[in-house]
Design an enzyme around this catalytic site. Structure first.
Site, PDB file in Angstrom:
ATOM      1  N   SER A 121       0.825  -1.213   0.000  1.00 38.94           N
ATOM      2  CA  SER A 121       0.000   0.000   0.000  1.00 38.94           C
ATOM      3  C   SER A 121       0.855   1.259   0.000  1.00 38.94           C
ATOM      4  O   SER A 121       1.956   1.280   0.568  1.00 38.94           O
ATOM      5  CB  SER A 121      -0.882  -0.002   1.254  1.00 38.94           C
ATOM      6  OG  SER A 121      -1.359   1.283   1.533  1.00 38.94           O
ATOM      7  N   THR A 171      -6.265   2.828  -6.397  1.00 41.22           N
ATOM      8  CA  THR A 171      -7.474   2.738  -5.566  1.00 41.22           C
ATOM      9  C   THR A 171      -8.323   3.982  -5.770  1.00 41.22           C
ATOM     10  O   THR A 171      -7.845   5.109  -5.633  1.00 41.22           O
ATOM     11  CB  THR A 171      -7.084   2.581  -4.081  1.00 41.22           C
ATOM     12  OG1 THR A 171      -6.355   1.362  -3.953  1.00 41.22           O
ATOM     13  CG2 THR A 171      -8.306   2.523  -3.183  1.00 41.22           C
ATOM     14  N   HIS A 285     -13.572  -1.955  -0.610  1.00 40.41           N
ATOM     15  CA  HIS A 285     -12.517  -1.606   0.345  1.00 40.41           C
ATOM     16  C   HIS A 285     -12.724  -2.341   1.680  1.00 40.41           C
ATOM     17  O   HIS A 285     -12.455  -1.798   2.747  1.00 40.41           O
ATOM     18  CB  HIS A 285     -12.515  -0.092   0.571  1.00 40.41           C
ATOM     19  CG  HIS A 285     -11.163   0.498   0.871  1.00 40.41           C
ATOM     20  ND1 HIS A 285     -10.479   1.289  -0.022  1.00 40.41           N
ATOM     21  CD2 HIS A 285     -10.373   0.423   1.969  1.00 40.41           C
ATOM     22  CE1 HIS A 285      -9.340   1.694   0.530  1.00 40.41           C
ATOM     23  NE2 HIS A 285      -9.249   1.173   1.741  1.00 40.41           N
ATOM     24  N   THR A 317     -13.130  -8.272  -0.800  1.00 44.43           N
ATOM     25  CA  THR A 317     -14.097  -7.886   0.240  1.00 44.43           C
ATOM     26  C   THR A 317     -14.909  -9.086   0.722  1.00 44.43           C
ATOM     27  O   THR A 317     -15.705  -9.651  -0.029  1.00 44.43           O
ATOM     28  CB  THR A 317     -15.057  -6.752  -0.198  1.00 44.43           C
ATOM     29  OG1 THR A 317     -14.283  -5.592  -0.556  1.00 44.43           O
ATOM     30  CG2 THR A 317     -16.025  -6.379   0.936  1.00 44.43           C
ATOM     31  N   GLY A 318     -14.632  -9.439   1.961  1.00 43.63           N
ATOM     32  CA  GLY A 318     -15.457 -10.445   2.637  1.00 43.63           C
ATOM     33  C   GLY A 318     -14.931 -11.861   2.566  1.00 43.63           C
ATOM     34  O   GLY A 318     -15.536 -12.766   3.132  1.00 43.63           O
TER      35      GLY A 318
HETATM   36  C1  LIG Z   1      -6.526  -2.685   7.961  1.00 41.46           C
HETATM   37  C2  LIG Z   1      -6.775  -2.453   6.506  1.00 41.46           C
HETATM   38  C3  LIG Z   1      -6.059  -1.469   5.841  1.00 41.46           C
HETATM   39  C4  LIG Z   1      -6.287  -1.245   4.483  1.00 41.46           C
HETATM   40  N1  LIG Z   1      -5.521  -0.310   3.817  1.00 41.46           N
HETATM   41  C5  LIG Z   1      -5.687  -0.148   2.483  1.00 41.46           C
HETATM   42  C6  LIG Z   1      -4.842   0.719   1.745  1.00 41.46           C
HETATM   43  O1  LIG Z   1      -3.946   1.344   2.293  1.00 41.46           O
HETATM   44  N2  LIG Z   1      -5.059   0.826   0.406  1.00 41.46           N
HETATM   45  C7  LIG Z   1      -6.057   0.149  -0.233  1.00 41.46           C
HETATM   46  O2  LIG Z   1      -6.222   0.293  -1.448  1.00 41.46           O
HETATM   47  N3  LIG Z   1      -6.853  -0.703   0.439  1.00 41.46           N
HETATM   48  C8  LIG Z   1      -6.690  -0.878   1.761  1.00 41.46           C
HETATM   49  N4  LIG Z   1      -7.492  -1.755   2.438  1.00 41.46           N
HETATM   50  C9  LIG Z   1      -8.498  -2.548   1.705  1.00 41.46           C
HETATM   51  C10 LIG Z   1      -7.894  -3.870   1.203  1.00 41.46           C
HETATM   52  O3  LIG Z   1      -6.948  -3.646   0.197  1.00 41.46           O
HETATM   53  C11 LIG Z   1      -8.995  -4.794   0.640  1.00 41.46           C
HETATM   54  O4  LIG Z   1      -9.729  -4.104  -0.340  1.00 41.46           O
HETATM   55  C12 LIG Z   1      -9.938  -5.300   1.739  1.00 41.46           C
HETATM   56  O5  LIG Z   1      -9.239  -5.603   2.921  1.00 41.46           O
HETATM   57  C13 LIG Z   1     -10.661  -6.541   1.241  1.00 41.46           C
HETATM   58  O6  LIG Z   1     -11.586  -6.996   2.176  1.00 41.46           O
HETATM   59  P1  LIG Z   1     -11.281  -8.166   3.245  1.00 41.46           P
HETATM   60  O7  LIG Z   1     -10.506  -7.530   4.346  1.00 41.46           O
HETATM   61  O8  LIG Z   1     -12.633  -8.600   3.674  1.00 41.46           O
HETATM   62  O9  LIG Z   1     -10.486  -9.239   2.527  1.00 41.46           O
HETATM   63  C14 LIG Z   1      -7.278  -1.996   3.794  1.00 41.46           C
HETATM   64  C15 LIG Z   1      -7.989  -2.978   4.481  1.00 41.46           C
HETATM   65  C16 LIG Z   1      -7.747  -3.210   5.825  1.00 41.46           C
HETATM   66  C17 LIG Z   1      -8.523  -4.296   6.522  1.00 41.46           C
END
Ligand SMILES: Cc1cc2nc3c(=O)[nH]c(=O)nc-3n(C[C@H](O)[C@H](O)[C@H](O)COP(=O)(O)O)c2cc1C
Length: 407
Positions: A121, A171, A285, A317-318
């Site tokens: 990220s 993103t 997200h 997601t999920g």
């Molecule tokens: C703690 C955390 C931090 C995240 N930070 C970013 C980020 O910096 N950039 C981004 O594009 N997505 C970020 N995301 C979203 C993840 O890339 C992803 O889309 C998401 O976690 C998918 O869902 P899941 O946690 O159910 O697998 C973050 C998610 C979490 C849980």
């Protein structure tokens, strides 16, 4: 009868007992201070987006085929011009070393060992170059947030290209920060601050604090030190004016493959396909932005039907199990990403915990494929999965009923 050899390594014992990602989550919760755990586990507002996305995976019915030779199962997939050993990669996450100090380095090394891509990220807490070193022979992807300071954003993109990252994920679902209420209630700041409440919460979790206070201080991979809340940081950095023209401009600058992360409707998917992006990542997200957003898994079939021929469709997601990943692939996703599933592993046991999370997902994928009677991912078809209806737009249901009456 034979005695089982006792396992004296406590971490190994703990991780071996975890049979599911939910088990890893429970271990993570016990071992991590509340503010850091809630930052990871939580989502926006009433957390409906995430609950619904997970529910949608539970609300499926698998239809197996019988009498197929499934003695060998091949989980490899061609994704964005390269092979990956499994149909998922590690999603980009910010502040990862705050959850557990091995952070992105553990994630990148574990991804490399498993033969899957790792995404770093913009808000990561390890540098572009250090991550590349941790996963020297594997695939690294870089996730870009377009900041108000365009030059600094593009300097990061240049660094990623120079370090051999092959894919850029842009993103697009963060014009402003979502309302992460758990963070506000916990008074979560970056870096964590010691208040009477944090000290009380620290008492039962000494290992985390000793580790945190004796390893390299938390710093961002790509921005200067920050002290404040996450929402303040995001709103200071992000540029709410970013539009399709900016995306086309980024596409011109980037030599590798381009994925747009956070696509949530069919029109935008079509527009991006026309623009010639390499992949569309259906994602809300992890429920951390707009609450009550569309469920990516529900959007999947129609987006694949419309743009899937020329553009790869990915999904996140999920996802909490390998069976969720198999269902997404069956409905046409080329690839998936996991965020929390990886982070629960990280918080449960650092690098070994991430290895365990990947292993759990891998074995669930293989077992589900075998039980469905398929030996390769390409044999999975929409016929293997029925999405049972719990939540569907009224209009869509009415239309379907009308069609049935006419038939
Ligand atoms: C703690 C955390 C931090 C995240 N930070 C970013 C980020 O910096 N950039 C981004 O594009 N997505 C970020 N995301 C979203 C993840 O890339 C992803 O889309 C998401 O976690 C998918 O869902 P899941 O946690 O159910 O697998 C973050 C998610 C979490 C849980």
């Amino acid at each position: 009868m034979a005695f089982r050899k006792p396992e004296f390594n406590a971490k190994k014992r703990r991780l071996e007992r975890a049979l599911t990602i939910h088990d890893l989550r429970e271990i993570a919760k016990r071992r991590t201070p509340k503010a850091a755990f809630d930052y990871t586990d939580g989502s926006a507002d009433s957390e409906i987006s995430l609950t619904r996305a997970r529910q949608a995976f539970e609300d499926i019915q698998f239809t197996p085929s019988i009498l197929r030779d499934v003695s060998h199962v091949d989980t490899r997939r061609e994704v964005l011009g390269g092979t990956t050993a499994l149909p998922f990669g590690i999603a980009p996450t910010g502040f990862t070393r705050m959850m557990q100090t091995e952070g992105e380095i553990a994630g990148a090394a574990a991804a490399g060992a498993a033969g899957i891509p790792f995404a770093l990220s913009t808000m990561g807490t390890s540098s572009i170059e250090d991550v590349q070193q941790a996963n020297r022979n594997g695939r690294n992807w870089f996730q870009l947030y377009m900041w108000k300071d365009r030059d600094r954003s593009m300097a990061l993109v240049d660094r990623a290209a120079k370090a051999g990252y092959d894919t850029l994920l842009v993103t697009v679902d963060v014009p402003v920060a979502g309302a992460r209420l758990r963070d506000t209630r916990n008074g979560m700041t970056i870096p964590p601050t010691l208040t009477p409440r944090t000290v009380l919460n620290a008492l039962p979790r000494p290992a985390w604090w000793i580790d945190f206070l004796t390893t390299e201080p938390l710093a961002f991979a790509s921005l200067d030190r920050w002290s404040g809340t996450v929402a303040e940081l995001l709103d200071t950095m992000f540029d709410p004016t970013v539009d399709f023209d900016d995306l086309a401009w980024i596409k011109q600058q980037w030599p590798g493959r381009l994925v747009v992360k956070g696509v949530q409707n069919l029109d935008d998917a079509r527009r991006l396909a026309d623009l010639g992006v390499d992949a569309i990542l259906l994602s809300n997200h992890g429920g951390r932005q707009l609450d009550r957003a569309p469920i990516p898994f529900h959007l999947l079939p129609e987006v694949v039907r419309e743009v899937g021929r020329d553009t790869e469709v990915h999904l996140d997601t999920g996802i909490m199990s390998g069976a969720d990943i198999v269902a997404a692939i069956a409905l046409g996703a080329r690839f998936t990403l996991v965020g929390r599933a990886y982070l629960y592993g990280l918080m449960a046991g650092g690098r070994e915990g991430v290895d365990r999370a990947i292993e759990i997902l891998r074995s669930q994928i293989i077992r589900t494929m075998r039980l469905l009677g398929v030996a390769t991912l390409d044999e999975l078809t929409p016929g293997h999965v029925t999405q049972l209806v719990r939540l569907a737009p009224r209009a869509a249901l009415q239309e379907e009923r009308q069609l049935q009456e006419e038939a």
